[in-house]
Enzyme design. Structure first.
Site, PDB file in Angstrom:
ATOM      1  N   SER A  47      40.068  16.899  43.339  1.00 12.27           N
ATOM      2  CA  SER A  47      41.510  16.409  43.300  1.00 12.27           C
ATOM      3  C   SER A  47      42.557  17.665  43.551  1.00 12.27           C
ATOM      4  O   SER A  47      42.365  18.652  43.472  1.00 12.27           O
ATOM      5  CB  SER A  47      41.715  15.883  41.889  1.00 12.27           C
ATOM      6  OG  SER A  47      40.981  14.844  41.652  1.00 12.27           O
TER       7      SER A  47
HETATM    8  N1  SAH Z   1      36.921  15.763  39.121  1.00 10.93           N
HETATM    9  C1  SAH Z   1      36.072  15.979  40.403  1.00 10.93           C
HETATM   10  C2  SAH Z   1      36.774  14.977  41.396  1.00 10.93           C
HETATM   11  C3  SAH Z   1      35.576  14.567  41.753  1.00 10.93           C
HETATM   12  S1  SAH Z   1      35.940  12.873  42.979  1.00 10.93           S
HETATM   13  C4  SAH Z   1      36.571  17.427  40.716  1.00 10.93           C
HETATM   14  O1  SAH Z   1      37.406  18.157  40.120  1.00 10.93           O
HETATM   15  O2  SAH Z   1      35.968  18.053  41.769  1.00 10.93           O
HETATM   16  C5  SAH Z   1      34.897  11.602  41.952  1.00 10.93           C
HETATM   17  C6  SAH Z   1      33.606  11.783  41.515  1.00 10.93           C
HETATM   18  O3  SAH Z   1      33.014  10.473  40.836  1.00 10.93           O
HETATM   19  C7  SAH Z   1      32.718  12.097  42.914  1.00 10.93           C
HETATM   20  O4  SAH Z   1      32.108  13.245  42.780  1.00 10.93           O
HETATM   21  C8  SAH Z   1      31.762  10.854  42.847  1.00 10.93           C
HETATM   22  O5  SAH Z   1      30.486  11.248  43.313  1.00 10.93           O
HETATM   23  C9  SAH Z   1      31.910  10.541  41.345  1.00 10.93           C
HETATM   24  N2  SAH Z   1      31.236   9.259  40.958  1.00 10.93           N
HETATM   25  C10 SAH Z   1      31.586   7.999  41.528  1.00 10.93           C
HETATM   26  N3  SAH Z   1      30.781   6.973  40.922  1.00 10.93           N
HETATM   27  C11 SAH Z   1      30.261   7.565  39.952  1.00 10.93           C
HETATM   28  C12 SAH Z   1      29.306   7.091  38.713  1.00 10.93           C
HETATM   29  N4  SAH Z   1      29.233   5.825  38.630  1.00 10.93           N
HETATM   30  N5  SAH Z   1      28.955   7.957  37.895  1.00 10.93           N
HETATM   31  C13 SAH Z   1      29.445   9.206  38.010  1.00 10.93           C
HETATM   32  N6  SAH Z   1      30.101   9.811  38.938  1.00 10.93           N
HETATM   33  C14 SAH Z   1      30.417   9.087  39.689  1.00 10.93           C
END
Ligand code: SAH
Length: 207
Positions: free
Chosen positions: A69
């Protein structure tokens, strides 16, 4: 309601300058949170191919359907979540581990759930020296045992999932998530029976 995408992006050269910008713009207000952002260098969580943008206020791709993000979003999420020293904290969608690393500077027990195996493994390596962090490769709440004082979703969810997460909160616990409503994502929080809407956002959707 403020539109996040309208704020003007910045690109600075160091993590300290990044923190200064976030303070100037009012995204970081708490001293504890400022210290956490100083301790965690965003460049450590950004893929090599994007390293020139490590201190830019933009989301960056970290995999096929994941982004780290924008810094102001991580700051806002942390400010709203308000993790305390003795909080048990859960982040769903911990991706690169950047947000999780910030949370681990603020609370004694932090768990990340990540559905993408590759991201879960990489972030585990990045945070291996952080003793209070556990990263689970799994699917959402199913993969989280017990209850939490703070639950943060870093992927967009629907009302049903929001309600499910409420039941995983300890007394006085707080839930923060991008909530999809009528095609928009509204950053929302819940604590002690009260739901608040914060701002319109754009997150990766929960799988
Ligand atoms: N907070 C993270 C943002 C990652 S983007 C950072 O700082 O890098 C959102 C993330 O949610 C992605 O990595 C995606 O793989 C994950 N995601 C999506 N659906 C999910 C689920 N059902 N359970 C766990 N993670 C999930």
């Amino acid at each position: 309601m403020k539109l996040e995408s309208q704020s003007i992006s910045f690109n600075v050269k160091s993590n300290l300058e990044l923190v200064e910008k976030l303070k100037q713009r009012g995204h970081i207000t708490s001293g504890r949170i400022e210290d956490a952002f100083v301790s965690v260098d965003r460049a450590q969580f950004v893929p090599k191919k994007h390293s020139e943008y490590a201190y830019r206020d933009r989301p960056l791709g970290i995999g096929e359907t994941a982004t780290i993000s924008a810094p102001h979003m991580v700051a806002m999420a942390t400010e709203i979540l308000n993790p305390e020293e003795y909080s048990d904290v859960l982040e769903i969608g911990s991706g690169s581990g950047y947000q999780l690393a910030i949370l681990s500077e603020l609370s004694e027990n932090v768990t990340g759930i990540e559905i993408d195996k590759n991201l879960a493994e990489k972030s585990r390596m990045r945070l291996e020296n952080q003793r209070n962090v556990r990263i689970v490769h799994g699917d959402g709440l199913e993969a989280a045992e017990g209850k939490f004082d703070r639950i943060l979703y870093s992927c967009a969810i629907d009302e049903q999932e929001f309600d499910r997460a409420k039941r995983k909160l300890n007394d006085n616990g707080k839930l923060v998530a991008p909530l999809t409503q009528n095609g928009d994502q509204i950053y929302s929080s819940y604590q002690n029976g009260e739901t608040k809407k914060h701002t319109r956002v754009r997150f990766v959707r929960m799988r």
